[in-house]
Write an enzyme that holds these catalytic residues in place. Structure first.
Site, PDB file in Angstrom:
ATOM      1  CB  THR A  38      -0.864   2.610 -10.458  1.00  0.00           C
ATOM      2  OG1 THR A  38      -2.094   2.554  -9.760  1.00  0.00           O
ATOM      3  CG2 THR A  38      -0.814   3.877 -11.289  1.00  0.00           C
ATOM      4  CE1 TYR A  52      -4.638   5.817 -11.328  1.00  0.00           C
ATOM      5  CE2 TYR A  52      -4.435   3.442 -11.579  1.00  0.00           C
ATOM      6  CZ  TYR A  52      -4.254   4.593 -10.841  1.00  0.00           C
ATOM      7  OH  TYR A  52      -3.698   4.507  -9.590  1.00  0.00           O
ATOM      8  CB  THR A 118       1.143   2.519  -4.393  1.00  0.00           C
ATOM      9  OG1 THR A 118      -0.165   2.994  -4.735  1.00  0.00           O
ATOM     10  CG2 THR A 118       2.127   2.812  -5.510  1.00  0.00           C
ATOM     11  CG  ASP A 119      -4.130   0.824  -3.070  1.00  0.00           C
ATOM     12  OD1 ASP A 119      -5.306   0.572  -3.377  1.00  0.00           O
ATOM     13  OD2 ASP A 119      -3.548   1.888  -3.366  1.00  0.00           O
ATOM     14  CE  LYS A 191      -1.218   5.056  -2.049  1.00  0.00           C
ATOM     15  NZ  LYS A 191      -1.947   4.230  -3.060  1.00  0.00           N
ATOM     16  CD  GLU A 312      -4.041   4.690  27.532  1.00  0.00           C
ATOM     17  OE1 GLU A 312      -3.528   5.791  27.766  1.00  0.00           O
ATOM     18  OE2 GLU A 312      -5.132   4.318  28.035  1.00  0.00           O
TER      19      GLU A 312
HETATM   20  N1  DGL Z   1      -5.384  -0.220  -7.194  1.00  0.00           N
HETATM   21  C1  DGL Z   1      -4.204   0.362  -6.583  1.00  0.00           C
HETATM   22  C2  DGL Z   1      -3.119  -0.725  -6.417  1.00  0.00           C
HETATM   23  O1  DGL Z   1      -2.993  -1.587  -7.294  1.00  0.00           O
HETATM   24  C3  DGL Z   1      -3.670   1.473  -7.424  1.00  0.00           C
HETATM   25  C4  DGL Z   1      -2.650   2.242  -6.699  1.00  0.00           C
HETATM   26  C5  DGL Z   1      -1.264   2.107  -7.312  1.00  0.00           C
HETATM   27  O2  DGL Z   1      -0.811   1.023  -7.746  1.00  0.00           O
HETATM   28  O3  DGL Z   1      -0.595   3.151  -7.276  1.00  0.00           O
HETATM   29  O4  DGL Z   1      -2.435  -0.689  -5.386  1.00  0.00           O
END
Ligand code: DGL
Length: 355
Positions: A38, A52, A118-119, A191, A312
């Site tokens: 992103t 986006y 971020t993923d 995250k 467990e």
């Molecule tokens: N498609 C997600 C990624 O590339 C978008 C999330 C992001 O980058 O914040 O991880």
């Protein structure tokens, strides 16, 4: 008179230019490796914060968009990939780790920033935490809003990440994630929100520090081994052992596990309920698979707290390994790397208590 004035003006100009050159020479050299996400995304309008397109803007444009970078470092950029990070692969990680290690061997490189979706930032960060062979700072950064949005967080996140990567205070702290004015450690960061700018947290175990007006302020350090102290070497690897994650829930069954094994997996991470609990049919199938030589790693879907050995499940009896506080996606990374070194489950368990 004019000659004198001109001479003085020339002297001042030359002195300022020399001082500027001297100052620039004193700045750290930070290499920005761009992978997409992103932070390189564009939206249809300035108010588009979801829906986006990620991975559109190139590294040179990312650098041009933040001229203030020149105040804190001499930066150079490389476009390693241009992908949304949900598409990150084991092979991407191997390429990235090899490039990072090659750059950090250079005496003229003081630190590295990786721009990333971020993923899967937390996974790439942890993989590099286990494979970078240097104490120099490696800082991973992303953004939650695309570059075209009002109050895009990418530019300030990038500025902060470069400042952190260029700071001597960041040396030998492991791979870092710098987002939203916070500095988080690769091992514990995750995250925690699908859309908010403060999504990256190290729940319960906490941030390592903050970034204040472009300067890192540290308050904690990890107790786990990383980077220069790693025993893993990926320099000659083209692939990693096949390990996948099965997710526990009510009404649990072994369909996913059976599919992974049929596809040739050598290891299974099970994200169990609670303290890595296994429903009866799941325990039976995993025990059978262990006896057939498949490595079983018991983790938890809960997100906080350690998955404890012999809690467990009688792990000594079934010869399973437990993830301690590593979440399932990070446990997968460490199990893959462990299996490049050993088939001894006691050694693998040691690695989970060490890194
Ligand atoms: N498609 C997600 C990624 O590339 C978008 C999330 C992001 O980058 O914040 O991880």
């Amino acid at each position: 008179m004019l000659t004198k004035l001109f001479q003085r003006a020339l002297f001042v100009a030359i002195t300022c230019s020399a001082a500027a050159t001297w100052a620039a020479d004193k700045l750290p050299h930070v290499v920005i490796l761009a992978t997409g996400g992103t932070i390189a995304g564009t939206g249809a309008t300035s108010t588009t914060t979801v829906g986006y397109t990620a991975a559109k803007v190139g590294v040179e444009k990312l650098i041009e968009a933040v001229p203030e970078l020149k105040q804190v470092a001499n930066v150079s950029g490389e476009q390693v990939f241009q992908i949304a990070s949900e598409n990150m692969t084991n092979e991407n990680w191997l390429t990235l780790a090899k490039r990072v290690n090659a750059l950090l061997k250079q005496s003229d490189v003081d630190g590295i920033v990786i721009t990333h979706g971020t993923d899967t930032i937390e996974e790439t960060a942890y993989f590099l935490n286990l494979t970078v062979k240097s104490k120099k700072p490696v800082v991973i950064v992303g953004s939650m809003r695309p570059s075209t949005a009002i109050s895009a967080d990418g530019p300030i996140n990038l500025y902060n990440a470069v400042a952190v990567a260029g700071s001597p205070d960041s040396v030998n702290r492991g791979v870092l994630v710098a987002m939203n004015d916070e500095i988080l450690g690769a091992r514990d960061v995750t995250k925690t929100n699908t859309m908010l700018a403060n999504t990256f947290r190290s729940p319960e175990l906490g941030d390592l520090g903050y970034i204040v007006s472009g300067k890192p302020q540290y308050y904690r350090a990890t107790t786990k081994k990383h980077t220069a102290d790693t025993e893993f070497d990926v320099s000659r690897l083209e692939h990693l052992p096949a390990v996948d994650i099965a997710y526990g829930s009510a009404n649990a069954n072994t369909l996913a596990i059976d599919a992974f094994v049929a596809a040739g997996d050598v290891g299974i991470v099970y994200a169990g309920t609670g303290d890595g609990s296994l429903a009866t049919p799941v325990r039976a199938r995993l025990t059978e698979l262990r006896q057939q030589g498949v490595f079983i790693l018991r983790s938890s879907r809960v997100g906080n707290g350690p998955t404890l050995r012999n809690g467990e499940n009688d792990d000594d009896k079934t010869d399973f390994v437990v993830s301690d506080t590593l979440n399932p996606q990070k446990a997968r990374i460490l199990l893959m790397l462990a299996l490049t070194k050993t088939k001894d489950t006691k050694e693998i368990q040691r690695m989970f208590y060490t890194y």
